[in-house]
Enzyme design. Structure first.
Site, short mmCIF file in Angstrom:
data_model
loop_
_atom_site.label_atom_id
_atom_site.label_comp_id
_atom_site.label_asym_id
_atom_site.label_seq_id
_atom_site.Cartn_x
_atom_site.Cartn_y
_atom_site.Cartn_z
N ASN A 35 -14.39 7.16 0.72
CA ASN A 35 -14.29 5.79 1.22
C ASN A 35 -15.59 5.00 1.11
O ASN A 35 -15.61 3.80 1.39
CB ASN A 35 -13.78 5.79 2.66
CG ASN A 35 -12.29 6.04 2.69
OD1 ASN A 35 -11.53 5.26 2.14
ND2 ASN A 35 -11.88 7.15 3.29
N THR A 93 0.82 -1.17 0.00
CA THR A 93 0.00 0.00 0.00
C THR A 93 0.87 1.24 0.00
O THR A 93 0.68 2.12 -0.80
CB THR A 93 -0.91 -0.02 1.24
OG1 THR A 93 -1.81 -1.10 1.11
CG2 THR A 93 -1.71 1.23 1.40
N SER A 126 -18.12 3.30 -7.28
CA SER A 126 -19.12 3.71 -8.27
C SER A 126 -18.51 4.65 -9.29
O SER A 126 -17.36 4.99 -9.23
CB SER A 126 -20.31 4.36 -7.56
OG SER A 126 -19.90 5.41 -6.72
N GLU A 166 -7.58 11.37 2.57
CA GLU A 166 -8.90 11.42 1.93
C GLU A 166 -9.74 12.56 2.51
O GLU A 166 -10.10 12.54 3.67
CB GLU A 166 -9.65 10.12 2.12
CG GLU A 166 -8.97 8.89 1.55
CD GLU A 166 -8.32 8.06 2.63
OE1 GLU A 166 -7.53 8.62 3.43
OE2 GLU A 166 -8.59 6.85 2.67
#
Lengths: 224, 224
Positions: free
Chosen positions: A219, A8, A224, A95
């Site tokens: 998150n 990561t 989508s 984020e």
């Protein structure tokens, strides 16, 4: 997490200095504890972060051996500076982050307990949403200090600064503190929080960011 | 937290049974550990929660004395049922909650390590936002299991069920599991997560909710 589908975080730092293998391992551990291991966006440790420190020896210096020598300290400080810039860049890229928070915990008995209190503040969703709202919510920060796992902490000894403003001491709001002062400190995009534990000489700094609508969006809607 | 400006949660349960004072104290501790102490909305422990169990003795029964007797167990089960309904109501009322999650951790060596793993899942913002998105993100849940603080956990022994569907075992995705099955389980407003640790006979259940835009809204805009 920053890139949940990748490997990561892989960190590589290289130097031309000549350093013994074991000494290099000591150095990378020393550096990681003060850089990558004291940042957090959401408290979710990834399964596969790595930090690699490479020394080519091309500088031709006498090989650095052993922790605590002057040469070790000089090189470790330089590597730490690079590592902290990289680690902080991860937080700035967190984020949905709108604020960068430096949380320094001082006056602890051990560095480890200072890190624990700092992370308790950094992981509190209530603290993180208050910073998103630029609200100087002293109760949420002090509550997170209390949740930091120091069983014999004396609340009367705890001090809290937002920026250079002393906002809490002696178990209550600091004399002369006004919420206008607190709001002024909370407005900028970079904020320093300083907690005094009043029980020792150790300290540690943890870096984190706030918690915004966009954290949830990124998150929750990532597929989508 | 649920009412950050109040005293914060005060729970009172009363019974007409006659119960010795020390026995009543043992009972309220037993009950709290399995109800209010295993719920979490955001991991932010309030500074002043209380649960009070009152026994008037009006029922006229022979006074219940000592933990573990048949009478103790019968009354404790009844009080626990009331306490769990109340505790779960707090989670259902959690800020911005759209999903109610029951996380059962089985096969632990101690109840305490099961609670710890359950809370690691319940506190993970990545897990909570995935449930908000109705996304069966197995990696986030398994990652939170690994972050649960059991140093010698064997990942090969861990099993994960979403509802009645076995989704992960033997260190990977369960044979025959399809993402369509996972999505079907994630759709309802109440979801059961079951983790097997494969190292003992103890178990525990933790209740929590998801993490939505409205959590951030409620906790950031509460003063405007």
């Amino acid at each position: 997490m920053i890139q949940p589908n990748m490997a990561t975080m892989l960190g590589f730092i290289a130097t031309d200095a000549a350093v013994g293998r074991d000494t290099l391992q000591d150095m990378v551990r020393h550096v990681a504890e003060r850089s990558f291991n004291v940042i957090t966006v959401d408290g979710d440790t990834s399964t596969n972060d790595s930090l690699v420190l490479i020394a080519t020896g091309r500088a031709g210096n006498p090989k650095i051996l052993g922790e605590g020598t002057a040469e070790f300290n000089r090189l470790a400080d330089c590597v730490l500076e690079v590592a902290q810039v990289l680690a902080q860049a991860i937080v700035r890229d967190g984020e949905g982050a709108t604020k960068f928070l430096s949380i320094t915990v001082e006056g602890g008995r051990t560095r480890e307990e200072c890190v624990r209190v700092g992370k308790s503040i950094a992981h509190s969703p209530l603290v993180k949403t208050a910073f998103f709202a630029s609200d100087p919510n002293l109760g949420r920060i002090l509550c997170a200090v209390g949740n930091g796992g120091i069983a014999d902490l004396d609340p009367e000894m705890v001090t809290l600064h937002l920026g250079s403003v002393l906002v809490a001491e002696k178990g209550g709001r600091a004399a002369g503190y006004t919420e206008e002062q607190g709001k002024a400190v909370m407005a900028p995009a970079e904020i320093a929080i300083r907690v005094g534990l009043g029980r020792g000489d150790e300290s540690a700094t943890v870096w984190t960011c706030d918690f915004s609508y966009d954290y949830v969006k990124i998150n929750a809607d990532y597929r989508s």
